[in-house]
Motif scaffolding. Structure first.
Motif, PDB file in Angstrom:
ATOM      1  N   ILE A  29       0.862  -1.182   0.000  1.00  0.00           N
ATOM      2  CA  ILE A  29       0.000   0.000   0.000  1.00  0.00           C
ATOM      3  C   ILE A  29       0.897   1.230   0.000  1.00  0.00           C
ATOM      4  O   ILE A  29       1.770   1.367   0.861  1.00  0.00           O
ATOM      5  N   THR A  30       0.703   2.103  -0.968  1.00  0.00           N
ATOM      6  CA  THR A  30       1.518   3.306  -1.061  1.00  0.00           C
ATOM      7  C   THR A  30       0.623   4.520  -1.283  1.00  0.00           C
ATOM      8  O   THR A  30      -0.488   4.405  -1.797  1.00  0.00           O
ATOM      9  N   GLY A  31       1.132   5.666  -0.898  1.00  0.00           N
ATOM     10  CA  GLY A  31       0.374   6.890  -1.122  1.00  0.00           C
ATOM     11  C   GLY A  31       0.718   7.948  -0.104  1.00  0.00           C
ATOM     12  O   GLY A  31       1.658   7.801   0.688  1.00  0.00           O
TER      13      GLY A  31
ATOM     14  N   SER B 202      -5.414   8.824  -4.168  1.00  0.00           N
ATOM     15  CA  SER B 202      -4.003   8.609  -4.510  1.00  0.00           C
ATOM     16  C   SER B 202      -3.391   7.420  -3.780  1.00  0.00           C
ATOM     17  O   SER B 202      -2.237   7.066  -4.037  1.00  0.00           O
ATOM     18  N   THR B 203      -4.139   6.829  -2.868  1.00  0.00           N
ATOM     19  CA  THR B 203      -3.636   5.666  -2.130  1.00  0.00           C
ATOM     20  C   THR B 203      -3.877   4.407  -2.958  1.00  0.00           C
ATOM     21  O   THR B 203      -5.009   4.112  -3.336  1.00  0.00           O
ATOM     22  N   THR B 204      -2.825   3.677  -3.252  1.00  0.00           N
ATOM     23  CA  THR B 204      -2.931   2.506  -4.121  1.00  0.00           C
ATOM     24  C   THR B 204      -2.571   1.224  -3.379  1.00  0.00           C
ATOM     25  O   THR B 204      -1.768   1.233  -2.448  1.00  0.00           O
TER      26      THR B 204
ATOM     27  N   VAL C 129      -3.105  -3.124  -9.869  1.00  0.00           N
ATOM     28  CA  VAL C 129      -3.122  -1.968  -8.975  1.00  0.00           C
ATOM     29  C   VAL C 129      -4.564  -1.531  -8.768  1.00  0.00           C
ATOM     30  O   VAL C 129      -5.310  -1.346  -9.734  1.00  0.00           O
ATOM     31  N   SER C 130      -4.965  -1.409  -7.525  1.00  0.00           N
ATOM     32  CA  SER C 130      -6.296  -0.901  -7.195  1.00  0.00           C
ATOM     33  C   SER C 130      -6.126   0.153  -6.110  1.00  0.00           C
ATOM     34  O   SER C 130      -5.011   0.578  -5.820  1.00  0.00           O
TER      35      SER C 130
ATOM     36  N   ASP D 255     -13.657   1.340  -5.796  1.00  0.00           N
ATOM     37  CA  ASP D 255     -12.918   0.262  -6.441  1.00  0.00           C
ATOM     38  C   ASP D 255     -13.445  -1.040  -5.841  1.00  0.00           C
ATOM     39  O   ASP D 255     -13.353  -1.255  -4.635  1.00  0.00           O
ATOM     40  N   GLU D 256     -14.001  -1.917  -6.670  1.00  0.00           N
ATOM     41  CA  GLU D 256     -14.642  -3.124  -6.145  1.00  0.00           C
ATOM     42  C   GLU D 256     -13.664  -4.048  -5.431  1.00  0.00           C
ATOM     43  O   GLU D 256     -14.077  -4.915  -4.656  1.00  0.00           O
TER      44      GLU D 256
END
Length: 255
Positions: free
Chosen positions: A80-82, A146-148, A161-162, A182-183
């Motif tokens: 998890i990045t952001g 912006s958190t992916t 990537v979600s 995002d499902e």
């Protein structure tokens, strides 16, 4: 190749606590996946900021490896990045998003509701609902968008990537807020343990981000966790101050 058998919605993945009764978000409580609360996604605001404190990168491989998508595709590296998400604003907005989807997202991953209602879902009072709040919410939506969440196989040979939020749109003139989820997030709810967080406790700890973060962390732990060390708490809070100052901050939050 992994393929979902059914379309997911938030309502469809909430835990059943009794016959025909589910663990539902409300104005008084929010339902969150344990992993998001345990990993340090929402953090206390930092008094001292710098280029190395604005963004985070969390190795979530061990926490999220049970996801159906991860197991089916052989994804072993989950990250998890952001931007750093704050307890004081971003958690409130995230709680509002989950409550909005629990009310309006039964059959769709895109919902529309009045901006004023969304602000109420986030826990903001009527006196806060001004142009400044719109800017504050817009900035928070940008951070959440912006958190992916990246799931990848060894050496990134394949991956996906979600994120927490696919799209956010607001219209001040028409007083409309539109959100698209995002499902993949609902799959996280489906396969992770869910925790019920009491909003009155979080409200009582307003402007005490460290105490709020500790509450969400402790609530996400198993019933009989191993004793918590200061080192583990510090990793969860991601504080950047000198070690002795971190100890003082944590002790103050516990008191």
């Amino acid at each position: 190749m992994y393929k979902k058998s059914v379309d997911l919605s938030l309502e469809s993945v909430l835990v059943e606590i009794d016959e025909n009764k589910k663990l539902m978000p409300s104005r008084n409580a929010t339902v969150q996946p344990v992993a998001l609360m345990r990993l340090g996604l929402f953090l206390p605001s930092l008094k001292r900021k710098g280029k190395d404190t604005e963004n985070i990168s969390i190795d979530a491989s061990s926490e999220l490896q049970s996801l159906e998508l991860a197991r089916a595709e052989g994804y072993t590296d989950i990250r998890i990045t952001g931007p750093r998400l704050s307890m004081e604003t971003d958690l409130k907005v995230w709680v509002g998003i989950i409550l909005a989807f629990s009310k309006y997202g039964l059959n769709s991953s895109t919902i529309e509701l009045p901006f004023s209602e969304f602000a109420t879902f986030c826990g903001f009072s009527s006196k806060d609902k001004d142009k400044g709040l719109r800017t504050r919410l817009a900035d928070s939506l940008i951070r959440l968008r912006s958190t992916t969440i990246k799931l990848a196989s060894e050496k990134d040979r394949n991956g996906v990537v979600s994120g927490l939020l696919s799209r956010g749109k607001w219209d001040e003139k028409d007083d409309i807020m539109e959100l698209t989820a995002d499902e993949s997030l609902w799959e996280l709810y489906q396969f992770d343990r869910q925790v019920l967080l009491q909003m009155f406790i979080i409200r009582q700890l307003a402007n005490k981000g460290t105490a709020q973060a500790l509450y969400t962390f402790i609530e996400s732990l198993p019933e009989r966790p191993i004793p918590l060390s200061f080192a583990r708490i510090k990793r969860r809070l991601m504080l950047t101050s000198p070690n002795n100052q971190q100890n003082r901050v944590i002790n103050k939050a516990i008191d």
